[in-house]
Design a protein around this motif. Structure first.
Motif, PDB file in Angstrom:
ATOM      1  N   UNK A 261      15.059   5.365  10.539  1.00 57.04           N
ATOM      2  CA  UNK A 261      14.103   6.468  10.526  1.00 57.04           C
ATOM      3  C   UNK A 261      14.301   7.373  11.747  1.00 57.04           C
ATOM      4  N   UNK A 262      14.408   8.671  11.509  1.00 61.76           N
ATOM      5  CA  UNK A 262      14.617   9.700  12.531  1.00 61.76           C
ATOM      6  C   UNK A 262      15.936   9.554  13.292  1.00 61.76           C
ATOM      7  N   UNK A 263      16.857   8.743  12.772  1.00 62.34           N
ATOM      8  CA  UNK A 263      18.185   8.608  13.379  1.00 62.34           C
ATOM      9  C   UNK A 263      19.241   9.097  12.392  1.00 62.34           C
TER      10      UNK A 263
ATOM     11  N   UNK B 131      13.127  12.703   6.669  1.00 61.46           N
ATOM     12  CA  UNK B 131      13.024  11.252   6.804  1.00 61.46           C
ATOM     13  C   UNK B 131      11.681  10.832   6.242  1.00 61.46           C
ATOM     14  N   UNK B 132      11.678   9.774   5.465  1.00 61.66           N
ATOM     15  CA  UNK B 132      10.460   9.269   4.849  1.00 61.66           C
ATOM     16  C   UNK B 132      10.331   7.796   5.197  1.00 61.66           C
ATOM     17  N   UNK B 133       9.178   7.414   5.692  1.00 66.04           N
ATOM     18  CA  UNK B 133       8.939   6.007   5.985  1.00 66.04           C
ATOM     19  C   UNK B 133       8.751   5.278   4.663  1.00 66.04           C
ATOM     20  N   UNK B 134       9.677   4.393   4.334  1.00 69.48           N
ATOM     21  CA  UNK B 134       9.628   3.683   3.059  1.00 69.48           C
ATOM     22  C   UNK B 134       9.236   2.221   3.241  1.00 69.48           C
ATOM     23  N   UNK B 135       8.438   1.961   4.259  1.00 69.14           N
ATOM     24  CA  UNK B 135       7.928   0.609   4.443  1.00 69.14           C
ATOM     25  C   UNK B 135       7.140   0.211   3.206  1.00 69.14           C
ATOM     26  N   UNK B 136       7.139  -1.069   2.874  1.00 71.04           N
ATOM     27  CA  UNK B 136       6.366  -1.484   1.702  1.00 71.04           C
ATOM     28  C   UNK B 136       4.889  -1.144   1.901  1.00 71.04           C
TER      29      UNK B 136
ATOM     30  N   UNK C  52      -1.036  -4.666  -8.727  1.00 71.24           N
ATOM     31  CA  UNK C  52       0.142  -3.832  -8.996  1.00 71.24           C
ATOM     32  C   UNK C  52       0.066  -2.516  -8.234  1.00 71.24           C
ATOM     33  N   UNK C  53       0.077  -2.571  -6.911  1.00 69.99           N
ATOM     34  CA  UNK C  53      -0.049  -1.342  -6.127  1.00 69.99           C
ATOM     35  C   UNK C  53       1.287  -0.757  -5.698  1.00 69.99           C
ATOM     36  N   UNK C  54       2.390  -1.406  -6.064  1.00 68.57           N
ATOM     37  CA  UNK C  54       3.710  -0.903  -5.680  1.00 68.57           C
ATOM     38  C   UNK C  54       4.127   0.201  -6.644  1.00 68.57           C
ATOM     39  N   UNK C  55       4.517   1.388  -6.141  1.00 71.96           N
ATOM     40  CA  UNK C  55       4.917   2.470  -7.045  1.00 71.96           C
ATOM     41  C   UNK C  55       6.188   2.135  -7.808  1.00 71.96           C
ATOM     42  N   UNK C  56       6.333   2.728  -9.000  1.00 73.10           N
ATOM     43  CA  UNK C  56       7.475   2.425  -9.866  1.00 73.10           C
ATOM     44  C   UNK C  56       8.781   2.968  -9.306  1.00 73.10           C
ATOM     45  N   UNK C  57       8.772   4.148  -8.700  1.00 73.33           N
ATOM     46  CA  UNK C  57      10.002   4.717  -8.152  1.00 73.33           C
ATOM     47  C   UNK C  57       9.773   5.088  -6.690  1.00 73.33           C
ATOM     48  N   UNK C  58      10.839   5.002  -5.928  1.00 68.19           N
ATOM     49  CA  UNK C  58      10.749   5.273  -4.499  1.00 68.19           C
ATOM     50  C   UNK C  58      11.547   6.518  -4.153  1.00 68.19           C
ATOM     51  N   UNK C  59      10.998   7.310  -3.253  1.00 69.90           N
ATOM     52  CA  UNK C  59      11.748   8.449  -2.728  1.00 69.90           C
ATOM     53  C   UNK C  59      12.776   7.927  -1.733  1.00 69.90           C
ATOM     54  N   UNK C  60      13.893   8.627  -1.553  1.00 65.79           N
ATOM     55  CA  UNK C  60      14.910   8.150  -0.606  1.00 65.79           C
ATOM     56  C   UNK C  60      14.401   8.237   0.836  1.00 65.79           C
ATOM     57  N   UNK C  61      14.833   7.317   1.695  1.00 70.31           N
ATOM     58  CA  UNK C  61      14.375   7.335   3.084  1.00 70.31           C
ATOM     59  C   UNK C  61      14.946   8.490   3.896  1.00 70.31           C
ATOM     60  N   UNK C  62      16.072   9.059   3.464  1.00 70.44           N
ATOM     61  CA  UNK C  62      16.723  10.155   4.174  1.00 70.44           C
ATOM     62  C   UNK C  62      17.326  11.086   3.132  1.00 70.44           C
ATOM     63  N   UNK C  63      16.994  12.355   3.188  1.00 71.54           N
ATOM     64  CA  UNK C  63      17.529  13.303   2.211  1.00 71.54           C
ATOM     65  C   UNK C  63      17.758  14.660   2.871  1.00 71.54           C
TER      66      UNK C  63
END
Length: 195
Positions: free
Chosen positions: A40-42, A153-158, A167-178
């Protein structure tokens, strides 16, 4: 595009790696842990460049491996704003174009950053730039030159589950770096346009 970043970590050297030199065992452990990982941020870690400082190792009782504190320099992919890069058109849709550089795929050119006179051809699944009476198609897998507008940068911590929510986990995740990019300037776009 690539930068050297100084990092510190405490790494585990397992008994199978005792036959290697200490430096080689550490480089292998660093590459195993960091290569192809986004910090993250690197940026996207590619490969260890060199070891800067190695402390003495220590063994905790009841363990068979050695823990070593190390300071090292890592080659990291992190393009800067306005940097011009070359990739290949990976996919196209009404929202824009996705680009791949082979080792990194999270590059987007939104529809608003296409050259003036561009439109999406839904029947063929490609973007077309109409310029001075010519129709220039942006076919898939074609090499394309683009300028970086923004690194995200996106924090993709669980996510922490809410009380009672199984069932609180989202179905799709955004990329951590784009990267968000543009081809709406002279010299940018498919390489074949400018030959």
């Amino acid at each position: 595009m690539f930068v050297l970043t100084v990092l510190r970590d405490t790494l585990k050297i397992v008994p199978e790696d005792f036959r290697k030199t200490r430096e080689q065992a550490l480089k292998d452990a660093i590459n195993e842990k960091y290569a192809n990982r986004v910090l993250h941020d690197v940026g996207l870690c590619i490969l260890v460049h060199d070891l800067v400082e190695i402390d003495e190792g220590f063994v905790q009782h009841s363990e068979g491996w050695i823990w070593i504190k190390v300071k090292f320099r890592m080659i990291v992919f992190r393009p800067f704003r306005d940097e011009v890069l070359v990739g290949r058109v990976r996919s196209a849709g009404a929202q824009g174009i996705d680009i791949s550089m082979g080792f990194f795929d999270d590059i987007t050119i939104p529809a608003s950053e296409m050259p003036q006179g561009s439109e999406y051809n839904g029947s063929e699944g490609v973007w077309v730039w109409r310029y001075e009476g010519n129709e220039l198609y942006m076919d898939l897998e074609e090499p394309i030159r683009f300028r970086v507008l923004e690194t995200k940068f996106l924090d993709v911590s669980p996510p922490r589950p809410k009380i009672g929510d199984v069932d609180s986990v989202p179905a799709s995740h955004a990329p951590p770096f784009s990267l968000t990019c543009t081809i709406a300037q002279d010299g940018l776009g498919l390489l074949s346009w400018w030959e």
